[in-house]
Design a protein around this motif. Structure first.
Motif, mmCIF file in Angstrom:
data_model
loop_
_atom_site.group_PDB
_atom_site.id
_atom_site.type_symbol
_atom_site.label_atom_id
_atom_site.label_comp_id
_atom_site.label_asym_id
_atom_site.label_seq_id
_atom_site.Cartn_x
_atom_site.Cartn_y
_atom_site.Cartn_z
ATOM 1 N N GLY A 22 0.696 -1.073 0.086
ATOM 2 C CA GLY A 22 -0.031 -0.037 -0.042
ATOM 3 C C GLY A 22 0.857 1.443 -0.010
ATOM 4 N N CYS A 23 2.319 0.986 -0.245
ATOM 5 C CA CYS A 23 2.851 2.496 -0.213
ATOM 6 C C CYS A 23 2.917 3.235 -1.392
ATOM 7 N N ALA A 24 2.614 4.632 -1.294
ATOM 8 C CA ALA A 24 2.660 5.370 -2.158
ATOM 9 C C ALA A 24 3.818 5.452 -2.989
ATOM 10 N N ALA A 25 5.010 5.362 -2.325
ATOM 11 C CA ALA A 25 6.169 5.451 -3.363
ATOM 12 C C ALA A 25 6.373 4.076 -4.355
ATOM 13 N N ARG A 26 5.825 3.121 -3.768
ATOM 14 C CA ARG A 26 5.722 1.757 -4.399
ATOM 15 C C ARG A 26 4.866 2.068 -5.867
ATOM 16 N N ASP A 76 1.213 11.059 -10.750
ATOM 17 C CA ASP A 76 2.285 10.827 -9.708
ATOM 18 C C ASP A 76 2.997 12.228 -9.633
ATOM 19 N N GLY A 77 3.029 13.123 -10.541
ATOM 20 C CA GLY A 77 3.589 14.463 -10.455
ATOM 21 C C GLY A 77 4.925 14.480 -10.975
ATOM 22 N N LEU A 78 5.076 13.460 -12.104
ATOM 23 C CA LEU A 78 6.403 13.082 -12.766
ATOM 24 C C LEU A 78 6.301 14.211 -14.107
ATOM 25 N N ILE A 79 5.226 14.131 -14.612
ATOM 26 C CA ILE A 79 4.926 14.929 -16.016
ATOM 27 C C ILE A 79 3.803 15.862 -15.801
ATOM 28 N N TRP A 80 3.837 17.035 -16.727
ATOM 29 C CA TRP A 80 2.708 17.862 -16.441
ATOM 30 C C TRP A 80 1.956 17.891 -17.870
ATOM 31 N N ARG A 81 0.757 18.300 -17.646
ATOM 32 C CA ARG A 81 -0.247 18.210 -18.999
ATOM 33 C C ARG A 81 -0.796 19.644 -19.367
#
Length: 123
Positions: A22-26, A76-81
């Motif tokens: 359940g880890c968000a980082a995972r 996840d905040g890795l890319i923007w749109r």
């Protein structure tokens, strides 16, 4: 991991329990290392790209899988749109600071692999 906690508090920093399901980082790692996530991040390293440009740069990806990968990486905040209000709408994607930070070592890994494969072919 008492009580299924995802995050543990250390003296000075927060540490995620990445082996806990359940880890968000995972979840973020799963999205990055998915079949297409890594290719999206590498494709966006040099330029911001529109949807069709990403689809063309990543051979073999379907529109459905590209859309799913992009949705997860945006969440996840890795890319923007960015959506331009035209007909049809023009949607552009790019790396956030977090995405550049994560994508850089992935690009280096890709470069190392291709260099090693090239040197193996010369033998």
């Amino acid at each position: 991991m008492a009580g299924g906690s995802q995050i543990t508090q250390g003296d000075t920093e927060t540490r995620y329990e990445v082996f806990h399901t359940g880890c968000a980082a995972r979840d973020v790692v799963d999205h990055i290392t998915s079949r297409w996530g890594i290719w999206v991040l590498i494709s966006l390293q040099s330029n911001d790209l529109r949807f069709f440009e990403l689809r063309e740069s990543i051979q073999g990806i379907s529109e459905k899988m590209l859309a799913q990968s992009l949705r997860a990486l945006v969440q996840d905040g890795l890319i923007w749109r960015k959506v331009e209000p035209t007909t049809p709408p023009q949607v552009t994607y790019g790396l956030t600071e977090f995405g550049r930070d994560v994508g850089e070592p992935l690009g280096e890994l890709f470069d190392r692999i291709t260099q090693r494969l090239g040197s193996r072919e010369d033998q």
